[in-house]
Design a protein around this motif. Structure first.
Motif, mmCIF file in Angstrom:
data_model
loop_
_atom_site.group_PDB
_atom_site.id
_atom_site.type_symbol
_atom_site.label_atom_id
_atom_site.label_comp_id
_atom_site.label_asym_id
_atom_site.label_seq_id
_atom_site.Cartn_x
_atom_site.Cartn_y
_atom_site.Cartn_z
ATOM 1 N N GLU A 1 -1.781 4.318 -6.893
ATOM 2 C CA GLU A 1 -1.255 2.847 -6.459
ATOM 3 C C GLU A 1 -0.023 2.944 -5.676
ATOM 4 O O GLU A 1 0.743 4.272 -5.536
ATOM 5 N N GLU A 2 0.466 1.934 -4.962
ATOM 6 C CA GLU A 2 1.657 1.626 -4.356
ATOM 7 C C GLU A 2 2.752 2.056 -5.488
ATOM 8 O O GLU A 2 2.716 1.187 -6.514
ATOM 9 N N GLY B 1 0.703 -1.208 -0.260
ATOM 10 C CA GLY B 1 0.032 0.040 -0.103
ATOM 11 C C GLY B 1 0.614 1.304 0.043
ATOM 12 O O GLY B 1 2.045 1.191 -0.033
ATOM 13 N N LYS B 2 0.226 2.341 0.300
ATOM 14 C CA LYS B 2 0.895 3.612 0.251
ATOM 15 C C LYS B 2 1.193 4.145 1.516
ATOM 16 O O LYS B 2 0.317 4.417 2.291
ATOM 17 N N GLY C 1 -0.089 -5.701 8.745
ATOM 18 C CA GLY C 1 -0.695 -4.483 8.546
ATOM 19 C C GLY C 1 -2.296 -4.499 9.039
ATOM 20 O O GLY C 1 -2.384 -5.254 9.822
ATOM 21 N N ILE C 2 -2.910 -3.643 8.514
ATOM 22 C CA ILE C 2 -4.411 -3.572 8.897
ATOM 23 C C ILE C 2 -5.265 -3.123 7.777
ATOM 24 O O ILE C 2 -4.820 -2.478 7.069
ATOM 25 N N GLY C 3 -6.362 -3.591 7.766
ATOM 26 C CA GLY C 3 -7.425 -3.304 6.517
ATOM 27 C C GLY C 3 -6.664 -3.633 5.165
ATOM 28 O O GLY C 3 -6.205 -4.839 4.916
ATOM 29 N N GLN C 4 -6.518 -2.942 4.131
ATOM 30 C CA GLN C 4 -6.002 -3.268 2.930
ATOM 31 C C GLN C 4 -4.568 -3.576 2.843
ATOM 32 O O GLN C 4 -3.799 -4.242 1.976
ATOM 33 N N SER C 5 -3.841 -3.203 3.896
ATOM 34 C CA SER C 5 -2.407 -3.443 4.104
ATOM 35 C C SER C 5 -2.226 -4.699 4.750
ATOM 36 O O SER C 5 -1.020 -5.292 4.954
ATOM 37 N N GLY C 6 -3.313 -5.449 5.217
ATOM 38 C CA GLY C 6 -2.772 -6.691 5.632
ATOM 39 C C GLY C 6 -3.500 -7.271 6.849
ATOM 40 O O GLY C 6 -4.342 -6.631 7.492
#
Ligand code: NAD
Length: 432
Positions: free
Chosen positions: A296-297, A176-177, A367-372
């Motif tokens: 995007e990343e 992610g970013k 991560g959390i959410g979209q990052s893992g």
């Protein structure tokens, strides 16, 4: 529109306001829940009796860390050895059998791992599968007891969908970013060195690299010459000739990253060479939120700088986007660091440096959410690959102690039953 969309967005607004975070708030809510149980006890008993006709502190209870069984570890290409073997250590330590699937993009590492690693490990329990997308899709049709995936969010979703078919638990280490807020009060030279190192290490192909900088227009004016200076200090006047500056892993990835150079205005770098898959350490300014580089990343040696008016603007900018794998803040003022930490959410957090948080084994990484989803490193790796199996070992005798829980039920047995099952808090309650 979903019938619950309004409800969910109302709760999300409350979440963003930060009200659920203070400890006092949490205690107050738990106390309120306790009051509910006290005040509605009779109603609850009647309702459960009506629904299900429904009317224990003994022996030895413990948690056993059991291995899951056969686990699948899927790795990416950007640190192809580390991101395969660090999870493997946790899986072995926890007592599992492991199928490893290295990335097919870094084919030399893939071949090396497939040909040599099994010779060092018990081949009955550890295997390496070489597979591209199609074969990995087939591999995922099998039932595993745990899947540990490191890679992009889009493939993470595919892996989780495949795991759901077998109700297999997953850890997803995604990307992610990662925002990097630089406040006006900091040592600009130090910031430039630490940000440039994190961004340009491995030619920017690092999941925890700072993806973009948020700072005031005044700070940008100071940061640009400092970044220019430090890039020359690290990689010399022509980074292409530096043995310490990497290349983009493949042609497809090169084309993708190169296309992102057209966002905003190039303040530093910008040179490319498709044959070598070289992209110079680059800093972009005048970048807009809807530019491609912000969609995007980046996963390449490009650092966009976006200007914000204040720390609260930076917080709003960050909270309007997916939750990142890590959030970076640079400030010599503790209250600024604390404010960003308290008002945002991210997999990890690091103040006044980049990447270093993930080198501390006692800090779980994920991560959390979209990052893992999930975490590992150090003891957390062992925990991740272990099932927490709750066990109660009772003696076979002393049956008279069990009498109060057997029907027929009578009011005079309640105190005994309560003594055996109560949960200690300020008052006591009985959860059936
Ligand atoms: P990727 O998602 O393209 O590939 C990862 C793995 O998934 C590879 O082994 C690949 O063969 C497999 N794969 C690809 N497509 C698949 C499909 N359709 N079905 C099943 N398997 C498939 O990721 P990548 O390009 O190798 O790595 C870059 C990404 O990984 C970036 O987003 C980066 O941020 C992320 N990353 C995250 C971490 C972390 O620890 N959170 C670490 C490194 C990289």
């Amino acid at each position: 529109m979903s019938p619950h969309a309004e409800l969910v967005s109302r709760l999300r607004a409350a979440w963003l306001s930060g009200k659920t975070r203070p400890t006092e708030y949490r205690l107050a809510q738990l106390e309120a829940l306790g009051r509910f149980l006290d005040e509605k006890k009779q109603d609850i008993l009647e309702a459960t009796a009506a629904d299900m006709r429904k009317a224990t502190q003994l022996d030895s209870a413990f948690i056993r860390k059991d291995p899951y069984g056969v686990v699948l570890i899927i790795g990416p290409w950007n640190y192809p050895i580390n991101l395969l073997l660090v999870p493997l250590i946790g899986a072995i330590a926890a007592g599992n059998c492991v199928v490893m699937k290295p990335s097919e993009i870094t084919r030399n590492v893939e071949r090396l791992v497939a040909e040599t690693l099994p010779r060092y490990l018990d081949e009955d329990c550890f295997a390496v599968v070489t597979a591209g997308v199609e074969e990995t899709t087939r591999l995922l049709e099998n039932k595993f007891d745990y899947i540990f995936f490191t890679g992009s969010s889009s493939v993470g979703r595919i892996v989780m969908t495949a795991a759901a078919k077998h109700l297999t638990p997953v850890t997803l280490e995604l990307g992610g970013k990662n925002p990097c807020y630089v406040s006006d009060s900091c040592d600009v030279q130090n910031v430039a060195r630490r940000v440039a190192w994190g961004r340009f290490f491995n030619a920017g192909q690092t999941c925890v690299a700072p993806d973009y900088v948020l700072c005031s227009a005044e700070m940008q004016e100071k940061l640009l010459p400092a970044l220019r200076e430090v890039i020359t200090e690290f990689y010399g006047p022509n980074p292409r000739e530096s043995p310490d500056f990497g290349r983009i892993v493949g042609d497809r990835q090169f084309q993708r990253v190169q296309a992102l150079l057209h966002s905003g205005h190039t303040a530093i770098g910008g040179q490319t060479d498709a044959e070598e898959r070289y992209i110079a350490p680059t800093v972009l300014v005048e970048v807009q939120q809807d530019d491609p580089v912000m969609q995007e990343e980046i996963f390449g040696p490009i650092l966009p700088i976006l200007t914000v008016a204040s720390v609260d603007d930076a917080i709003a900018f960050i909270n309007a986007r997916e939750r990142p794998l890590v959030l970076y803040v640079f400030s010599s003022r503790k209250e600024v660091v604390k404010r960003v930490l308290e008002r945002t959410s991210s997999g990890g957090f690091c103040a006044n440096d980049t990447i270093m948080h993930m080198t501390i084994p006692s800090l779980p990484f994920g991560g959390i959410g979209q990052s893992g989803l999930g975490r590992y490193h150090g003891r957390s790796s062992f925990e991740t690959f272990s099932h927490q199996r709750s066990a109660l070992l009772r003696g076979a005798g002393r049956e008279s102690l069990n009498t109060p829980r057997y029907p027929p039920y009578a009011p005079h047995r309640l105190p005994l039953l309560r003594a055996a099952t109560e949960t200690k808090r300020r008052a006591t309650c009985l959860l059936l």
